[in-house]
Write a protein that holds these residues in place. Structure first.
Motif, short mmCIF file in Angstrom:
data_model
loop_
_atom_site.label_atom_id
_atom_site.label_comp_id
_atom_site.label_asym_id
_atom_site.label_seq_id
_atom_site.Cartn_x
_atom_site.Cartn_y
_atom_site.Cartn_z
N VAL A 191 16.85 -30.70 -6.23
CA VAL A 191 15.91 -30.13 -5.26
C VAL A 191 15.43 -31.24 -4.34
O VAL A 191 14.97 -32.29 -4.81
CB VAL A 191 14.72 -29.45 -5.97
N VAL A 192 15.55 -31.00 -3.05
CA VAL A 192 15.14 -31.99 -2.05
C VAL A 192 14.01 -31.40 -1.21
O VAL A 192 14.05 -30.23 -0.84
CB VAL A 192 16.33 -32.35 -1.12
N ASP A 193 13.02 -32.19 -0.92
CA ASP A 193 11.89 -31.82 -0.06
C ASP A 193 12.02 -32.65 1.22
O ASP A 193 11.82 -33.85 1.22
CB ASP A 193 10.58 -32.12 -0.77
N PHE A 194 12.40 -31.99 2.33
CA PHE A 194 12.58 -32.69 3.60
C PHE A 194 11.27 -32.84 4.38
O PHE A 194 11.25 -33.45 5.43
CB PHE A 194 13.59 -31.94 4.49
N TRP A 195 10.17 -32.25 3.89
CA TRP A 195 8.92 -32.23 4.64
C TRP A 195 7.92 -33.28 4.16
O TRP A 195 7.33 -34.00 4.97
CB TRP A 195 8.29 -30.83 4.55
N ASN A 196 7.66 -33.38 2.88
CA ASN A 196 6.64 -34.27 2.34
C ASN A 196 7.23 -35.66 2.12
O ASN A 196 7.79 -35.95 1.07
CB ASN A 196 6.07 -33.69 1.04
N LEU A 197 7.10 -36.51 3.10
CA LEU A 197 7.75 -37.82 3.08
C LEU A 197 7.27 -38.72 1.95
O LEU A 197 7.99 -39.60 1.50
CB LEU A 197 7.56 -38.51 4.43
N LYS A 198 6.04 -38.49 1.50
CA LYS A 198 5.50 -39.34 0.42
C LYS A 198 6.30 -39.21 -0.87
O LYS A 198 6.31 -40.11 -1.69
CB LYS A 198 4.03 -39.03 0.18
N ASP A 199 7.02 -38.09 -1.02
CA ASP A 199 7.84 -37.88 -2.21
C ASP A 199 9.15 -38.67 -2.16
O ASP A 199 9.86 -38.75 -3.16
CB ASP A 199 8.14 -36.40 -2.40
N ARG A 200 9.48 -39.20 -1.01
CA ARG A 200 10.69 -40.04 -0.82
C ARG A 200 11.98 -39.34 -1.27
O ARG A 200 12.84 -39.96 -1.87
CB ARG A 200 10.54 -41.38 -1.55
N LYS A 201 12.08 -38.02 -0.96
CA LYS A 201 13.31 -37.30 -1.30
C LYS A 201 14.21 -37.11 -0.10
O LYS A 201 15.42 -37.13 -0.24
CB LYS A 201 12.96 -35.95 -1.91
N GLY A 202 13.62 -36.90 1.08
CA GLY A 202 14.44 -36.68 2.27
C GLY A 202 13.60 -36.55 3.51
O GLY A 202 12.38 -36.54 3.46
N THR A 203 14.29 -36.42 4.65
CA THR A 203 13.63 -36.25 5.94
C THR A 203 14.60 -35.58 6.90
O THR A 203 15.79 -35.43 6.59
CB THR A 203 13.13 -37.60 6.50
N VAL A 204 14.11 -35.17 8.06
CA VAL A 204 14.93 -34.58 9.11
C VAL A 204 14.76 -35.41 10.36
O VAL A 204 13.63 -35.73 10.75
CB VAL A 204 14.52 -33.12 9.39
N ALA A 259 19.54 -27.73 19.63
CA ALA A 259 19.25 -29.10 19.18
C ALA A 259 20.08 -29.44 17.95
O ALA A 259 20.44 -28.56 17.16
CB ALA A 259 17.77 -29.25 18.86
N LEU A 260 20.36 -30.70 17.81
CA LEU A 260 21.10 -31.20 16.66
C LEU A 260 20.13 -31.99 15.78
O LEU A 260 19.47 -32.91 16.25
CB LEU A 260 22.24 -32.10 17.14
N HIS A 261 20.03 -31.58 14.51
CA HIS A 261 19.16 -32.25 13.54
C HIS A 261 19.99 -32.80 12.40
O HIS A 261 20.94 -32.17 11.95
CB HIS A 261 18.11 -31.28 12.98
N GLU A 262 19.62 -33.95 11.92
CA GLU A 262 20.30 -34.57 10.80
C GLU A 262 19.37 -34.53 9.59
O GLU A 262 18.28 -35.09 9.63
CB GLU A 262 20.65 -36.01 11.16
N HIS A 263 19.78 -33.82 8.55
CA HIS A 263 19.00 -33.73 7.32
C HIS A 263 19.42 -34.89 6.42
O HIS A 263 20.57 -34.96 6.00
CB HIS A 263 19.22 -32.39 6.64
N ILE A 264 18.48 -35.77 6.14
CA ILE A 264 18.77 -36.98 5.38
C ILE A 264 18.21 -36.83 3.97
O ILE A 264 17.02 -36.64 3.78
CB ILE A 264 18.11 -38.22 6.04
N VAL A 265 19.09 -36.88 2.99
CA VAL A 265 18.68 -36.99 1.59
C VAL A 265 18.73 -38.48 1.31
O VAL A 265 19.75 -39.12 1.52
CB VAL A 265 19.64 -36.22 0.66
N PHE A 266 17.62 -39.05 0.91
CA PHE A 266 17.60 -40.49 0.70
C PHE A 266 18.72 -40.89 -0.26
O PHE A 266 18.87 -40.29 -1.32
CB PHE A 266 16.24 -40.97 0.23
#
Length: 79
Positions: free
Chosen positions: A25-38, A57-64
């Motif tokens: 499970v990845v959380d792309f919103w809550n950056l403090k959890d350090r799981k992912g970002t967009v 628009a082109l978005h890149e979903h990053i799983v750390f």
């Protein structure tokens, strides 16, 4: 519903907080959890007309430590 002091949440947005990726499970919103970002990667197209405006628009979903393929969402808005 938006928090009254979060004006940046008004409009169309998706806080992807519970996404299953490679059986995790990845959380792309809550950056403090350090799981992912967009990340915004750019515009594919921008449209403006007498009745509507829109963009693709082109978005890149990053799983750390991993990268998710880019996707191309598009939206149109009436003026």
């Amino acid at each position: 519903m938006n928090a009254p002091d979060h004006y940046h949440h008004w409009g169309l947005w998706n806080p992807w907080t519970h996404v299953r990726f490679e059986n995790e499970v990845v959380d792309f919103w809550n950056l403090k959890d350090r799981k992912g970002t967009v990340r915004f990667s750019g515009f594919n197209a921008i449209e403006a007309g007498a009745v509507y405006s829109g963009f693709s628009a082109l978005h890149e979903h990053i799983v750390f430590k991993k990268t998710v393929p880019k996707r191309r969402p598009s939206m149109k808005f009436k003026q």
